[in-house]
Design a protein around this motif. Structure first.
Motif, short mmCIF file in Angstrom:
data_model
loop_
_atom_site.label_atom_id
_atom_site.label_comp_id
_atom_site.label_asym_id
_atom_site.label_seq_id
_atom_site.Cartn_x
_atom_site.Cartn_y
_atom_site.Cartn_z
N ARG A 190 -111.87 -9.28 36.63
CA ARG A 190 -112.75 -9.34 37.66
C ARG A 190 -112.20 -9.79 39.00
O ARG A 190 -111.16 -10.78 38.97
N TRP A 191 -112.55 -9.11 40.23
CA TRP A 191 -112.10 -9.57 41.45
C TRP A 191 -110.74 -8.91 41.75
O TRP A 191 -110.41 -9.24 43.07
N ARG A 192 -109.97 -8.43 40.96
CA ARG A 192 -108.75 -8.18 41.37
C ARG A 192 -108.68 -6.23 41.33
O ARG A 192 -109.49 -5.69 40.77
N GLY A 193 -107.88 -6.00 42.24
CA GLY A 193 -107.70 -4.58 42.33
C GLY A 193 -108.63 -3.82 43.46
O GLY A 193 -108.95 -2.62 43.15
N PRO A 241 -103.25 -9.89 52.35
CA PRO A 241 -104.52 -8.98 52.27
C PRO A 241 -105.21 -9.30 50.77
O PRO A 241 -106.35 -9.25 50.77
N GLN A 242 -104.28 -9.59 50.04
CA GLN A 242 -105.11 -9.94 48.61
C GLN A 242 -105.79 -11.14 48.61
O GLN A 242 -107.05 -11.20 48.14
N VAL A 243 -105.42 -12.38 49.26
CA VAL A 243 -106.21 -13.42 49.29
C VAL A 243 -107.53 -13.23 50.27
O VAL A 243 -108.52 -13.74 49.79
N TYR A 244 -107.10 -12.38 51.20
CA TYR A 244 -108.28 -11.92 52.20
C TYR A 244 -109.51 -11.17 51.21
O TYR A 244 -110.58 -11.57 51.46
N ARG A 272 -103.46 -14.17 39.36
CA ARG A 272 -104.60 -14.93 39.78
C ARG A 272 -104.35 -16.33 39.47
O ARG A 272 -103.66 -16.97 38.55
N GLU A 273 -104.94 -17.38 40.37
CA GLU A 273 -104.83 -18.76 40.01
C GLU A 273 -106.05 -19.46 39.30
O GLU A 273 -105.89 -20.30 38.57
#
Length: 431
Positions: free
Chosen positions: A194-197, A225-228, A278-279
Motif C-alpha cells: 500500500r502507497w508504494r510504487g 519524489p518518493q516522500v512527496y 517504508r518507515e
C-alpha cells in the motif's frame, strides 16, 4: 471546551455576522469553490462536486496545487465538468486572499491539513478537509480553535457518517438494542504494498513544484519524489495506517458509542510484509480504552486480504459490520446462551440485517469513496449555517485517537489522554 460544546450542541446555527460570513449565500447563489491539493483523492472529490453542481448550484472556480502537472490535470478535468476552465494557483495563500471564493476543499498531504485549515478559517472561508484533520496535536488544536472563533462551516472527510446504512446502524446502537457494550473489534486488511510504487513518482521534477513549500511546517530535507508522492510511508508526514484507515474506523466508533476521546491507547506492529524502505508499519494493531467502559481493538495487515469486519459486542446483541471500511452490510445478532452450554448456539441465535426502508436485497460488503452525501451535507450547511455531520470537534477527536496510537507505536509506551489539559501523556493524568 465548554464554549466549543455549546457551539455544536444540537447542531446549533451560527449567527450570520459580518465577521463570520462576509457573503451570505441565498438559496439561488452559486457556491464558488477552490480545491487545494488536487492529487489522487482530489480527483475523486472534484468528480463528487461536479455531480452536485446543478442540484446544489456549486462550481469549482479555482484549483490550487504546488505541482504544475496536478494543476494542469485539475484545470482540464474541471473545464469538462463546467464548460469553462477554473483559475489555477500554485500557492494556497493566493486563494485565501480572494473575496469571491466562498469555500475551499483541502486534500493535501496529511501533515498540511491542520495548518491550511487554520489559515482558511482565519481568512473567512468555509472548508471541506480530508481526514485526518491533523496529526500534530498543537496544529489540530489551533485549526479547531480558528474554525470556532471565526464561525466557519467545516466538514471533515470521514464520509461514512453521511451514508445511509451507517446512519441506520448508529441509530440502532443509540436505542440500546445491544445492551452494555464492552468491546468493539475492527479488522480491515489489504494484500499489497500500500502507497508504494505510485506512477506519479517517476513524473515529478523538483523544478515543477515548490519542495520547501510542500514541507510547510516540517524541517528542511533534500528533495525526494518518493516522500512527496508516497508520504504516507514516512513517519514525519503521516502515521500511515492510523492516519488513513484507523481514522475512519475510530470515527465511526466515536459516533456509534457517543464517546469521543480514548482514556488510553497502546499499539504495536511493524514492517513485516513489505521491506521496501517504508518507515510506517504495514502490520498494525491498537487497543483503545474509553471512559464509558469499553475496549476497542483495531487491526490492519497489508500482507493478507482476510475478510474484514467490525463487531460491536453487547450483553444483549452483537452488531456486525460485514466487510472492510465503508461496508454497508450490518447484521444484528442476539445474545442467548453460551458455547460452553451449547456447541450449536450460533445456529440458534436470531439475527436480522439492517436494511433501509423498502430495501429487499442485501447491500454489498464494500463501497467506493465516491458517495455524494457528505459533500451534499456540507453544501446544505454552508447555506443554512448549521453544523455538518463531521465537524472539527469530531475531526479533532479522531485525530487525537490516531495520534495516541501512533505515539504508542513509536515510543513503545501506553498513552493517556488528559481531558482537562487536552494533552497526550505517557502516564495516567492526575485525577
Amino acid at each position: 471546551m465548554s464554549n466549543s460544546a455549546a457551539l455544536i450542541a444540537g447542531g446549533s446555527v451560527f449567527a450570520s455576522t459580518a465577521l463570520s460570513y462576509g457573503r451570505v449565500l441565498g438559496a439561488n447563489d452559486r457556491i464558488s469553490l477552490c480545491h487545494i491539493g488536487t492529487g489522487s483523492r482530489g480527483t475523486e472529490l472534484d468528480w463528487i462536486v461536479s455531480q452536485l453542481r446543478t442540484s446544489h448550484n456549486a462550481e469549482m472556480t479555482g484549483v490550487c496545487d504546488l505541482w504544475r502537472l496536478n494543476r494542469e490535470k485539475a484545470v482540464a478535468k474541471n473545464a469538462k465538468f463546467y464548460g469553462r476552465a477554473p483559475r489555477a494557483f500554485q500557492y494556497f495563500e493566493d486563494v485565501l486572499a480572494l473575496k469571491d471564493i466562498d469555500a475551499v476543499i483541502i486534500s493535501t498531504p496529511e501533515h498540511s491539513h491542520s495548518p491550511i485549515l487554520k489559515m482558511a478559517a482565519e481568512a473567512g472561508k468555509d472548508a471541506y478537509v480530508e481526514k485526518p484533520m491533523g496529526n500534530v496535536l498543537a496544529e489540530a488544536k489551533s485549526a479547531r480553535d480558528a474554525v470556532i472563533q471565526n464561525e466557519r462551516v467545516v466538514q471533515v472527510g470521514t464520509q461514512h457518517r453521511s451514508e445511509p446504512h451507517p446512519r441506520m446502524a448508529q441509530e440502532l446502537v443509540q436505542t440500546g438494542a445491544l445492551g452494555d457494550v464492552s468491546k468493539v473489534e475492527i479488522v480491515w486488511n489489504y494484500h499489497g504494498p500500500r502507497w508504494r510504487g505510485r506512477e506519479e513518482t517517476k513524473l515529478l521534477r523538483e523544478e515543477d513544484t515548490d519542495w520547501r513549500k510542500w514541507l510547510l511546517t516540517k524541517p528542511y530535507r533534500p528533495f525526494d519524489p518518493q516522500v512527496y508522492c508516497e508520504f504516507r510511508l514516512y513517519k514525519e508526514f503521516s502515521s500511515g495506517i492510523p492516519d488513513q484507515w484507523m481514522s475512519h474506523a475510530i470515527d465511526l466508533v466515536h459516533w456509534f458509542m457517543n464517546d469521543s476521546f480514548p482514556r488510553s491507547v497502546v499499539a504495536h506492529g511493524g514492517v513485516f510484509a513489505w521491506h521496501d524502505g517504508r518507515e510506517n508499519a504495514d502490520t498494525f494493531q491498537a487497543l483503545l480504552q474509553y471512559p464509558k467502559g469499553f475496549l476497542v481493538s483495531y487491526s490492519t495487515s497489508f500482507g493478507n486480504d482476510a475478510p474484514g469486519f467490525t463487531r460491536y459486542m453487547g450483553k444483549q446483541a452483537t452488531l456486525i459490520n460485514i466487510g472492510g471500511e465503508g461496508s454497508p452490510r450490518y447484521q444484528l445478532v442476539q445474545e442467548n446462551g453460551t458455547h460452553e452450554d451449547d456447541a450449536d448456539i450460533d445456529e440458534k441465535r436470531s439475527s436480522k440485517y439492517v436494511l433501509l426502508p423498502g430495501e429487499t436485497k442485501l447491500p454489498p460488503m464494500g463501497i467506493d469513496d465516491l458517495s455524494l452525501g457528505h459533500m451534499s451535507n456540507w453544501f446544505e450547511c454552508m447555506r443554512s449555517r448549521q453544523q455538518p455531520h463531521c465537524t472539527v470537534h469530531e475531526g479533532f477527536a479522531h485525530s487525537v485517537a490516531c495520534m495516541m496510537a501512533a505515539e504508542s507505536y513509536w515510543s513503545g509506551k501506553k498513552q493517556y489522554w488528559d481531558t482537562a489539559n487536552e494533552t497526550i501523556l505517557d502516564r495516567a493524568p492526575e485525577s
